[in-house]
Structures are given as structure tokens and as C-alpha cells.
Write a protein that holds these residues in place. Structure first.
Motif, PDB file in Angstrom:
ATOM      1  N   MET A  72       0.857  -1.165   0.000  1.00  0.00           N
ATOM      2  CA  MET A  72       0.000   0.000   0.000  1.00  0.00           C
ATOM      3  C   MET A  72       0.907   1.234   0.000  1.00  0.00           C
ATOM      4  O   MET A  72       1.796   1.363   0.816  1.00  0.00           O
ATOM      5  CB  MET A  72      -0.900  -0.070   1.247  1.00  0.00           C
ATOM      6  CG  MET A  72      -1.506   1.215   1.656  1.00  0.00           C
ATOM      7  SD  MET A  72      -2.639   1.195   3.088  1.00  0.00           S
ATOM      8  CE  MET A  72      -2.534  -0.352   3.840  1.00  0.00           C
ATOM      9  N   ALA A  73       0.662   2.147  -0.932  1.00  0.00           N
ATOM     10  CA  ALA A  73       1.431   3.395  -0.965  1.00  0.00           C
ATOM     11  C   ALA A  73       0.929   4.301   0.149  1.00  0.00           C
ATOM     12  O   ALA A  73      -0.266   4.530   0.287  1.00  0.00           O
ATOM     13  CB  ALA A  73       1.258   4.075  -2.317  1.00  0.00           C
ATOM     14  N   MET A  74       1.849   4.782   0.959  1.00  0.00           N
ATOM     15  CA  MET A  74       1.456   5.552   2.131  1.00  0.00           C
ATOM     16  C   MET A  74       1.899   7.002   1.953  1.00  0.00           C
ATOM     17  O   MET A  74       2.976   7.383   2.377  1.00  0.00           O
ATOM     18  CB  MET A  74       2.101   4.950   3.381  1.00  0.00           C
ATOM     19  CG  MET A  74       1.739   3.510   3.625  1.00  0.00           C
ATOM     20  SD  MET A  74       0.080   3.285   4.151  1.00  0.00           S
ATOM     21  CE  MET A  74       0.261   3.679   5.862  1.00  0.00           C
ATOM     22  N   ASP A  75       1.068   7.836   1.308  1.00  0.00           N
ATOM     23  CA  ASP A  75       1.433   9.218   1.115  1.00  0.00           C
ATOM     24  C   ASP A  75       0.667  10.163   2.030  1.00  0.00           C
ATOM     25  O   ASP A  75       0.897  11.358   2.014  1.00  0.00           O
ATOM     26  CB  ASP A  75       1.249   9.631  -0.346  1.00  0.00           C
ATOM     27  CG  ASP A  75      -0.157   9.386  -0.840  1.00  0.00           C
ATOM     28  OD1 ASP A  75      -0.949   8.761  -0.120  1.00  0.00           O
ATOM     29  OD2 ASP A  75      -0.458   9.824  -1.964  1.00  0.00           O
ATOM     30  N   ASN A  76      -0.238   9.653   2.822  1.00  0.00           N
ATOM     31  CA  ASN A  76      -0.968  10.475   3.792  1.00  0.00           C
ATOM     32  C   ASN A  76      -1.041   9.734   5.124  1.00  0.00           C
ATOM     33  O   ASN A  76      -2.098   9.425   5.619  1.00  0.00           O
ATOM     34  CB  ASN A  76      -2.369  10.821   3.268  1.00  0.00           C
ATOM     35  CG  ASN A  76      -3.223   9.585   3.029  1.00  0.00           C
ATOM     36  OD1 ASN A  76      -2.739   8.456   3.079  1.00  0.00           O
ATOM     37  ND2 ASN A  76      -4.491   9.783   2.789  1.00  0.00           N
ATOM     38  N   THR A  77       0.101   9.460   5.701  1.00  0.00           N
ATOM     39  CA  THR A  77       0.164   8.615   6.887  1.00  0.00           C
ATOM     40  C   THR A  77      -0.365   9.332   8.121  1.00  0.00           C
ATOM     41  O   THR A  77      -0.301  10.546   8.245  1.00  0.00           O
ATOM     42  CB  THR A  77       1.602   8.135   7.155  1.00  0.00           C
ATOM     43  OG1 THR A  77       2.441   9.265   7.325  1.00  0.00           O
ATOM     44  CG2 THR A  77       2.103   7.279   6.010  1.00  0.00           C
ATOM     45  N   ILE A  78      -0.876   8.509   9.009  1.00  0.00           N
ATOM     46  CA  ILE A  78      -1.428   8.991  10.269  1.00  0.00           C
ATOM     47  C   ILE A  78      -1.134   7.947  11.336  1.00  0.00           C
ATOM     48  O   ILE A  78      -1.088   6.750  11.050  1.00  0.00           O
ATOM     49  CB  ILE A  78      -2.951   9.238  10.158  1.00  0.00           C
ATOM     50  CG1 ILE A  78      -3.511   9.838  11.440  1.00  0.00           C
ATOM     51  CG2 ILE A  78      -3.678   7.987   9.761  1.00  0.00           C
ATOM     52  CD1 ILE A  78      -4.957  10.294  11.326  1.00  0.00           C
ATOM     53  N   THR A  79      -0.912   8.405  12.547  1.00  0.00           N
ATOM     54  CA  THR A  79      -0.794   7.517  13.695  1.00  0.00           C
ATOM     55  C   THR A  79      -1.867   7.941  14.690  1.00  0.00           C
ATOM     56  O   THR A  79      -1.940   9.112  15.051  1.00  0.00           O
ATOM     57  CB  THR A  79       0.597   7.612  14.349  1.00  0.00           C
ATOM     58  OG1 THR A  79       1.589   7.281  13.370  1.00  0.00           O
ATOM     59  CG2 THR A  79       0.712   6.657  15.527  1.00  0.00           C
ATOM     60  N   VAL A 130      -5.103   0.833  21.491  1.00  0.00           N
ATOM     61  CA  VAL A 130      -4.208   0.430  20.422  1.00  0.00           C
ATOM     62  C   VAL A 130      -3.536   1.633  19.771  1.00  0.00           C
ATOM     63  O   VAL A 130      -4.019   2.764  19.872  1.00  0.00           O
ATOM     64  CB  VAL A 130      -4.952  -0.377  19.326  1.00  0.00           C
ATOM     65  CG1 VAL A 130      -5.441  -1.713  19.856  1.00  0.00           C
ATOM     66  CG2 VAL A 130      -6.101   0.428  18.741  1.00  0.00           C
ATOM     67  N   VAL A 131      -2.415   1.352  19.115  1.00  0.00           N
ATOM     68  CA  VAL A 131      -1.703   2.332  18.301  1.00  0.00           C
ATOM     69  C   VAL A 131      -1.869   1.869  16.853  1.00  0.00           C
ATOM     70  O   VAL A 131      -1.544   0.727  16.529  1.00  0.00           O
ATOM     71  CB  VAL A 131      -0.204   2.394  18.664  1.00  0.00           C
ATOM     72  CG1 VAL A 131       0.517   3.404  17.795  1.00  0.00           C
ATOM     73  CG2 VAL A 131      -0.027   2.694  20.148  1.00  0.00           C
ATOM     74  N   ILE A 132      -2.383   2.756  16.009  1.00  0.00           N
ATOM     75  CA  ILE A 132      -2.644   2.410  14.612  1.00  0.00           C
ATOM     76  C   ILE A 132      -1.836   3.329  13.719  1.00  0.00           C
ATOM     77  O   ILE A 132      -1.876   4.550  13.871  1.00  0.00           O
ATOM     78  CB  ILE A 132      -4.141   2.570  14.281  1.00  0.00           C
ATOM     79  CG1 ILE A 132      -4.987   1.695  15.199  1.00  0.00           C
ATOM     80  CG2 ILE A 132      -4.405   2.245  12.811  1.00  0.00           C
ATOM     81  CD1 ILE A 132      -6.456   2.035  15.178  1.00  0.00           C
ATOM     82  N   PHE A 133      -1.087   2.739  12.792  1.00  0.00           N
ATOM     83  CA  PHE A 133      -0.360   3.488  11.782  1.00  0.00           C
ATOM     84  C   PHE A 133      -0.961   3.115  10.442  1.00  0.00           C
ATOM     85  O   PHE A 133      -1.135   1.930  10.136  1.00  0.00           O
ATOM     86  CB  PHE A 133       1.127   3.127  11.805  1.00  0.00           C
ATOM     87  CG  PHE A 133       1.909   3.759  10.689  1.00  0.00           C
ATOM     88  CD1 PHE A 133       2.298   5.087  10.767  1.00  0.00           C
ATOM     89  CD2 PHE A 133       2.225   3.042   9.552  1.00  0.00           C
ATOM     90  CE1 PHE A 133       3.010   5.678   9.739  1.00  0.00           C
ATOM     91  CE2 PHE A 133       2.936   3.623   8.523  1.00  0.00           C
ATOM     92  CZ  PHE A 133       3.326   4.943   8.612  1.00  0.00           C
ATOM     93  N   GLY A 134      -1.342   4.107   9.648  1.00  0.00           N
ATOM     94  CA  GLY A 134      -1.945   3.804   8.359  1.00  0.00           C
ATOM     95  C   GLY A 134      -2.154   5.046   7.535  1.00  0.00           C
ATOM     96  O   GLY A 134      -1.511   6.075   7.746  1.00  0.00           O
ATOM     97  N   ALA A 135      -3.064   4.954   6.596  1.00  0.00           N
ATOM     98  CA  ALA A 135      -3.381   6.045   5.681  1.00  0.00           C
ATOM     99  C   ALA A 135      -4.863   6.369   5.789  1.00  0.00           C
ATOM    100  O   ALA A 135      -5.691   5.485   6.033  1.00  0.00           O
ATOM    101  CB  ALA A 135      -3.040   5.650   4.250  1.00  0.00           C
TER     102      ALA A 135
END
Length: 153
Positions: free
Chosen positions: A1-8, A71-76
């Protein structure tokens, strides 16, 4: 998955993960998370997100987290729009998860490494599940405590 708008996002799971499978058999898990932020006037502001997980991460999440877990979530971020049955335009923002982990601020966790199952998105191919102290009711994943040879990066 291309991650160009990442968020945690660090938040609390609002509903148990639901594990489904695509027509091609790919596991997909969805659940909700609430993120609380205290404003300057000491009022709490709560944001709710749907979280979507794919492949091995989906299975590990389904086996490992439950409603109420922090939880800790890293994604887009992804925004979806649709028209409902009444003709009203609706939209929502979802998090396409790349990584999910327990928050250890107020809890402990025991990590169980899964057996290697081949390449997954991003070439990592392996994810570790976690147990946030709930009951060990099993699940669909195969877990092993046997030593595993590390795969090269």
C-alpha cells in the motif's frame, strides 16, 4: 500500500473486529476506534474512525484485539462517499491500517510470533500478534512458540 498520507492514532477499540474474506479469499478485518483529545477549555473532543486491515494483519487483529483495548494504529486516511437509500450524500473517513499494536501506557502485552506464511504486502510477510490480557479463546491463526529463522530485509 502506498502511504502518502500517513497517520498515527492512539485510541480505544469501540467494537470487536469483524473478519471477512473477499471473493478472492483475502482476509479483511474492520473495527472502530475512538480517539479522545482534551481541548484548551478542558472539554473532551472525541473522533471516531473505522479501521480496515488486510491479509495477515487482518487475521492477527481478529485474533488479538477486543472492544475496549487501547491500540496504536499506523496507516493512511481514505475518504469514501456514497448516496444512501433516501438519496442523501454521505461520506466517512477510514484508516487503512499498515500496523496495529497494543498501547503499553496502561497495560502489558505478551507477543506471540506467528509462523512465516510467505510474502505479504510490503514484502514483510510476518506480523506478531498480541494479547492484551483478555481470555485466550484461540482463533483462526496458527501460532507457534518455536524459534523462527529471521528473513533478510
Amino acid at each position: 500500500m502506498a502511504m502518502d498520507n500517513t497517520i498515527t492514532v492512539v485510541g480505544n477499540v469501540t467494537r470487536d473486529p469483524e473478519l471477512r474474506f473477499s471473493q478472492s479469499g483475502m482476509p479483511i478485518a474492520t473495527f472502530g476506534v475512538a480517539w479522545n483529545r482534551r481541548r484548551a477549555d478542558q472539554e473532551d473532543e472525541v473522533s471516531f474512525f473505522d479501521v480496515i486491515c488486510f491479509r495477515q494483519l487482518a487475521e492477527n487483529v481478529s485474533d488479538s484485539i477486543t472492544k475496549g483495548a487501547r491500540v496504536v494504529i499506523f496507516g493512511a486516511l481514505q475518504q469514501r462517499s456514497w448516496t444512501n437509500q433516501d438519496g442523501d450524500r454521505r461520506s466517512k473517513v477510514e484508516i487503512l491500517a499498515e500496523e496495529i499494536a497494543p498501547s503499553l501506557r496502561w497495560a502489558t502485552a505478551e507477543v506471540t510470533r506467528n509462523e512465516y506464511r510467505g510474502s505479504d504486502s510490503g514484502g514483510r510477510g510476518r506480523s506478531g500478534g498480541f494479547d492484551s490480557g483478555g481470555d485466550d479463546s484461540g482463533g483462526s491463526g496458527t501460532k507457534s512458540n518455536a524459534p523462527i529463522d529471521e528473513e533478510p530485509f
